[in-house]
Design a protein around this motif. Structure first.
Motif, mmCIF file in Angstrom:
data_model
loop_
_atom_site.group_PDB
_atom_site.id
_atom_site.type_symbol
_atom_site.label_atom_id
_atom_site.label_comp_id
_atom_site.label_asym_id
_atom_site.label_seq_id
_atom_site.Cartn_x
_atom_site.Cartn_y
_atom_site.Cartn_z
ATOM 1 N N THR A 56 0.142 -2.332 9.441
ATOM 2 C CA THR A 56 0.757 -2.823 8.203
ATOM 3 C C THR A 56 2.137 -3.398 8.494
ATOM 4 O OG1 THR A 56 1.741 -0.651 7.714
ATOM 5 C CG2 THR A 56 -0.457 -1.096 6.808
ATOM 6 N N THR A 57 2.641 -4.175 7.547
ATOM 7 C CA THR A 57 3.962 -4.780 7.686
ATOM 8 C C THR A 57 5.032 -3.781 7.256
ATOM 9 O OG1 THR A 57 4.072 -5.656 5.423
ATOM 10 C CG2 THR A 57 2.898 -6.969 7.060
ATOM 11 N N ASN A 58 6.292 -4.199 7.321
ATOM 12 C CA ASN A 58 7.382 -3.318 6.903
ATOM 13 C C ASN A 58 7.394 -3.104 5.390
ATOM 14 O OD1 ASN A 58 8.112 -6.071 6.525
ATOM 15 N ND2 ASN A 58 10.247 -5.445 6.295
ATOM 16 N N MET A 59 6.613 -3.955 4.654
ATOM 17 C CA MET A 59 6.486 -3.789 3.210
ATOM 18 C C MET A 59 5.180 -3.120 2.828
ATOM 19 S SD MET A 59 9.313 -4.885 2.035
ATOM 20 C CE MET A 59 8.961 -4.996 0.293
ATOM 21 N N GLY A 60 4.440 -2.609 3.827
ATOM 22 C CA GLY A 60 3.209 -1.887 3.555
ATOM 23 C C GLY A 60 2.013 -2.754 3.251
ATOM 24 N N ARG A 61 2.050 -4.013 3.667
ATOM 25 C CA ARG A 61 0.911 -4.913 3.439
ATOM 26 C C ARG A 61 -0.012 -4.889 4.665
ATOM 27 N NH1 ARG A 61 5.305 -8.313 1.270
ATOM 28 N NH2 ARG A 61 5.103 -8.347 -1.010
ATOM 29 N N LEU A 77 0.827 -1.202 0.000
ATOM 30 C CA LEU A 77 0.000 0.000 0.000
ATOM 31 C C LEU A 77 0.869 1.263 0.000
ATOM 32 C CD1 LEU A 77 -2.568 -1.214 2.682
ATOM 33 C CD2 LEU A 77 -2.789 -1.348 0.200
ATOM 34 N N LYS A 78 0.445 2.215 -0.806
ATOM 35 C CA LYS A 78 1.169 3.480 -0.891
ATOM 36 C C LYS A 78 0.182 4.643 -0.817
ATOM 37 C CE LYS A 78 4.957 1.686 -3.751
ATOM 38 N NZ LYS A 78 5.702 1.823 -5.028
ATOM 39 N N GLU A 79 0.689 5.775 -0.364
ATOM 40 C CA GLU A 79 -0.102 7.003 -0.310
ATOM 41 C C GLU A 79 0.795 8.171 -0.678
ATOM 42 O OE1 GLU A 79 -2.427 9.674 3.012
ATOM 43 O OE2 GLU A 79 -2.579 7.478 3.160
ATOM 44 N N ASN A 80 0.412 8.862 -1.762
ATOM 45 C CA ASN A 80 1.224 9.959 -2.284
ATOM 46 C C ASN A 80 2.635 9.490 -2.633
ATOM 47 O OD1 ASN A 80 -0.927 11.788 -1.905
ATOM 48 N ND2 ASN A 80 -0.286 12.152 0.221
ATOM 49 N N GLY A 81 2.708 8.267 -3.158
ATOM 50 C CA GLY A 81 3.995 7.712 -3.560
ATOM 51 C C GLY A 81 4.837 7.194 -2.416
ATOM 52 N N LYS A 82 4.334 7.275 -1.180
ATOM 53 C CA LYS A 82 5.080 6.815 0.000
ATOM 54 C C LYS A 82 4.526 5.491 0.489
ATOM 55 C CE LYS A 82 6.470 8.242 4.656
ATOM 56 N NZ LYS A 82 6.320 9.272 5.718
ATOM 57 N N LEU A 83 5.417 4.547 0.756
ATOM 58 C CA LEU A 83 5.012 3.225 1.228
ATOM 59 C C LEU A 83 4.464 3.312 2.646
ATOM 60 C CD1 LEU A 83 5.115 0.223 0.230
ATOM 61 C CD2 LEU A 83 7.232 0.006 1.543
ATOM 62 N N LEU A 84 3.276 2.749 2.850
ATOM 63 C CA LEU A 84 2.644 2.767 4.177
ATOM 64 C C LEU A 84 3.191 1.609 5.014
ATOM 65 C CD1 LEU A 84 -1.064 3.559 3.150
ATOM 66 C CD2 LEU A 84 0.726 5.153 3.895
ATOM 67 N N ASN A 107 4.885 -0.292 8.387
ATOM 68 C CA ASN A 107 4.924 -0.315 9.857
ATOM 69 C C ASN A 107 3.933 0.645 10.515
ATOM 70 O OD1 ASN A 107 7.071 -2.240 9.908
ATOM 71 N ND2 ASN A 107 8.523 -0.582 9.494
ATOM 72 N N LEU A 108 2.735 0.729 9.932
ATOM 73 C CA LEU A 108 1.709 1.568 10.545
ATOM 74 C C LEU A 108 1.093 0.844 11.738
ATOM 75 C CD1 LEU A 108 -0.245 3.034 7.472
ATOM 76 C CD2 LEU A 108 1.574 4.106 8.815
ATOM 77 N N PRO A 109 0.782 1.561 12.809
ATOM 78 C CA PRO A 109 0.117 0.930 13.961
ATOM 79 C C PRO A 109 -1.350 0.657 13.631
ATOM 80 C CG PRO A 109 0.311 3.283 14.314
ATOM 81 C CD PRO A 109 1.040 2.999 13.032
ATOM 82 N N PRO A 110 -2.040 -0.142 14.452
ATOM 83 C CA PRO A 110 -3.466 -0.401 14.221
ATOM 84 C C PRO A 110 -4.272 0.893 14.196
ATOM 85 C CG PRO A 110 -2.588 -1.934 15.828
ATOM 86 C CD PRO A 110 -1.504 -0.918 15.577
ATOM 87 N N SER A 111 -5.227 0.951 13.272
ATOM 88 C CA SER A 111 -6.080 2.127 13.136
ATOM 89 C C SER A 111 -7.411 1.693 12.533
ATOM 90 C CB SER A 111 -5.402 3.177 12.236
ATOM 91 O OG SER A 111 -5.215 2.661 10.925
ATOM 92 N N ALA A 112 -8.313 2.642 12.353
ATOM 93 C CA ALA A 112 -9.616 2.321 11.760
ATOM 94 C C ALA A 112 -9.469 1.848 10.323
ATOM 95 C CB ALA A 112 -10.522 3.542 11.829
ATOM 96 N N GLU A 113 -8.487 2.360 9.621
ATOM 97 C CA GLU A 113 -8.276 1.971 8.223
ATOM 98 C C GLU A 113 -7.509 0.665 8.108
ATOM 99 O OE1 GLU A 113 -6.629 3.958 4.045
ATOM 100 O OE2 GLU A 113 -6.513 5.054 5.950
ATOM 101 N N HIS A 114 -6.582 0.444 9.030
ATOM 102 C CA HIS A 114 -5.797 -0.794 9.066
ATOM 103 C C HIS A 114 -5.927 -1.375 10.480
ATOM 104 C CE1 HIS A 114 -4.018 0.337 5.213
ATOM 105 N NE2 HIS A 114 -3.800 1.544 5.725
ATOM 106 N N LEU A 115 -6.840 -2.321 10.635
ATOM 107 C CA LEU A 115 -7.208 -2.805 11.973
ATOM 108 C C LEU A 115 -6.030 -3.382 12.744
ATOM 109 C CD1 LEU A 115 -10.647 -4.517 11.190
ATOM 110 C CD2 LEU A 115 -10.215 -2.229 12.125
ATOM 111 N N LEU A 116 -5.095 -4.010 12.039
ATOM 112 C CA LEU A 116 -3.921 -4.587 12.695
ATOM 113 C C LEU A 116 -2.630 -3.943 12.208
ATOM 114 C CD1 LEU A 116 -4.904 -8.384 12.707
ATOM 115 C CD2 LEU A 116 -4.977 -6.783 14.628
#
Length: 310
Positions: A90-95, A70-77, A79-88
């Protein structure tokens, strides 16, 4: 010559459908009653049912493709923490981890149920023939069983997968080649008892063939034991697949719980405190193994009621 009218044909067809519906309802009722007799069996069955439903509706439940970075504005998403959009998160590869967790149910169930089927079939056949024919047949089959017991289980599966190639079906093959040994031993001991009963002797006297006696007279009496060890094999198979994938011998194109744990370990998720990455797949593996054990435990108490009194 009797000619059936269209109305009589329709009536006959309707009766056949009603008879089929009654038969299916009766089998479903017997199936439900079996699990209702023991709370542990019911809990195990509910867990597997939930997993099956999640696997079927995975494309609807999972918000993202488990392989998509997953990317946003060309930036890989990443290691994101849990959120409403990503319940658990994301991984270090943005999955998306939640999507991977849901899609990971499918290979787990495929491996679990496929391996359990082969374990039941091979173990039951070996036990039936060894226990019924005894003598040289029994000696040969039991020596093969001893050889299977002498081979370390998980190292054998790992070596086989490494040799044949990383594939879910190669893992199933490795499990099926060894895990039947316990089933065969138990079925054989039961067949040695059943073959001495009066109805088997009566079948021999009436001229029934050996194969007919084995599959018509003896097999129905030992099938509950086969199902018991088959339910236990589901948990073992899922755990084995997770272990093989965690060690890096799994199919990299298939997202499984073991693959998720391997990915988290390689990415040092534990040292970074990313518990949302590795705890959910570990918890799902634990649930699947517990479900198989609960069904096996409940089946054992139903088959042997004296165990409840102890």
């Amino acid at each position: 010559m009797r000619v059936e009218t269209s109305s009589s044909v329709q009536e006959h067809s309707l009766l056949q459908k009603k008879s089929l519906s009654r038969t299916l309802y009766g089998r479903f009722a017997a199936f439900y009653k079996f699990f209702q007799q023991d709370k542990f069996s019911m809990v195990g069955a509910i867990i597997y049912l939930l997993f099956i439903l999640l696997a079927i509706f995975a494309p609807v439940i999972a918000p993202y493709n488990p392989h998509e970075m997953l990317k946003e504005n060309g930036k890989l998403l990443a290691n994101l923490p849990p959120s409403a959009e990503h319940l658990l998160g994301t991984t270090n590869m943005g999955r998306d981890i939640f999507s991977q967790l849901i899609y990971g149910i499918q290979p787990a169930l495929v491996v679990g149920f496929s391996a359990a089927f082969f374990v039941m079939v091979v173990g039951t056949l070996v036990g039936l023939f060894a226990g019924y024919f005894r003598g040289r047949v029994d000696m040969i089959l039991m020596r093969l069983t001893d050889i299977a017991f002498g081979i370390p289980f998980e190292p054998f599966v790992i070596v086989l997968v490494a040799f044949l190639g990383a594939s879910v079906w190669n893992i199933v093959l490795g499990i099926a080649l060894l895990l039947w040994r316990d089933t065969a031993r138990i079925i054989r001991s039961q067949v040695l008892t059943v073959r001495e009963r009066n109805f088997v002797e009566a079948a021999k006297v009436s001229g029934a063939s050996d194969l007919r006696i084995i599959f018509v007279q003896i097999a129905p009496n030992i099938l509950p034991l086969s199902f018991l060890y088959g339910s236990l094999a589901i948990g073992w198979a899922i755990l084995t697949e997770a272990a093989v994938s965690f060690l890096g011998f799994g199919d990299p194109s298939v997202i499984s719980w073991g693959y998720m744990l391997h990915d988290a370990y390689v990415s040092q998720a534990l040292s970074r405190g990313a518990f949302h990455w590795f705890i959910p797949p570990g918890f799902f593996i634990m649930l699947s193994v517990m479900a198989g054990f609960y069904i096996g435990r409940g089946s054992e108490e139903i088959l042997y009621p004296k165990l409840k009194k102890r």
